[in-house]
Design a protein around this motif. Sequence first.
Motif, short mmCIF file in Angstrom:
data_model
loop_
_atom_site.label_atom_id
_atom_site.label_comp_id
_atom_site.label_asym_id
_atom_site.label_seq_id
_atom_site.Cartn_x
_atom_site.Cartn_y
_atom_site.Cartn_z
N GLN A 134 0.83 -1.20 0.00
CA GLN A 134 0.00 0.00 0.00
C GLN A 134 0.87 1.25 0.00
O GLN A 134 0.61 2.20 -0.73
CB GLN A 134 -0.92 0.01 1.22
N GLU B 25 -3.23 -4.33 -1.18
CA GLU B 25 -3.88 -3.02 -1.02
C GLU B 25 -3.09 -1.93 -1.75
O GLU B 25 -2.95 -0.80 -1.25
CB GLU B 25 -4.04 -2.67 0.46
N SER C 283 -5.21 1.32 -2.37
CA SER C 283 -6.18 1.83 -1.39
C SER C 283 -5.89 3.25 -0.92
O SER C 283 -6.78 3.93 -0.41
CB SER C 283 -6.24 0.88 -0.18
N THR D 296 -6.10 5.14 -9.14
CA THR D 296 -6.35 3.71 -8.94
C THR D 296 -6.61 3.03 -10.28
O THR D 296 -6.03 1.98 -10.58
CB THR D 296 -7.56 3.51 -8.01
N THR E 161 -7.39 -6.81 -1.72
CA THR E 161 -8.07 -5.55 -1.49
C THR E 161 -9.32 -5.75 -0.64
O THR E 161 -9.75 -6.88 -0.42
CB THR E 161 -8.46 -4.91 -2.85
N VAL F 170 -12.36 -2.72 -7.23
CA VAL F 170 -11.02 -3.01 -7.74
C VAL F 170 -11.00 -4.39 -8.39
O VAL F 170 -10.46 -4.58 -9.48
CB VAL F 170 -9.98 -2.92 -6.60
#
Length: 265
Positions: A103, A184, A187, A194, A216, A221
């Motif tokens: 992430q 992730e 996120s 994204t 996720t 997504v």
Amino acid sequence: MEQNEKSGKLLEVKDLRVSFFTPAGEVKAVSGISYDLDYDEVMGIVGESGSGKSQEAYSIMGLLQSPGKVIGGSITFEGRDVLAFSKKEMASFRGSEVAMIFQNPMTCLNPVYTVGNQLIEALKAHDKSISKEDAAKRAMELLELVGLPDKANAYPAQLSGGQKQRVAIARALATNPKVLLCDEATSALDPNTTHAILQLISDINKRLGITAIIITHQMSVIEEICSHVAILDHGAVVEEGSVKDIFANPKTETAKRLVFPNSDV
């Protein structure tokens, strides 16, 4: 292994169980996850916070933090028992065969070195025989691949969040992995960024034949990029199938909450 030589499953996770042994007692983080991953596919693993999806990923990578421990089940990669790897074998496996995108891209980026230098060092660490000139050329190819051909001399602080994530992907690709494990990875990004990162991962999958696992908590997504999904709840797979089928007819309450997040279903 060439495309036409691939056979069987790339990754098989069977009844994986992970617990954390704390002073207050055992905490079961993963309580029986099973799924198969085919070559060249983009698979999704989705679940709400605390569902065990990240701990399962860390188990594959040998990155479980103490006091976490795999207490049962198996992880098989191209027929090899990942849980039986020595430290040296796991170090080789991690990066050269399965690379992880986190992430926070700063997990793998050093703020005091330019993007180009970091890619060159990653390439030299992976291939001791590569010359600095060839490493620099390959670094530029990687930056072009991820859409950042003019950022070799930039420092991470000079990049946006989406650009940092692209550099993290380039760094992961430097080791020629067979699987990109994305935990992730979008996120913290806005919707447009994204979408762009997911499109990049999809392009890498199609152009390079690199398999991807997208972890996720957002079914949006999964819907955008994945063909196959496993839905986790309380450390176990509660529903699995094609993304199309699960969106059309989610069967479990967990799947319904994820597919219809703004409804009372």
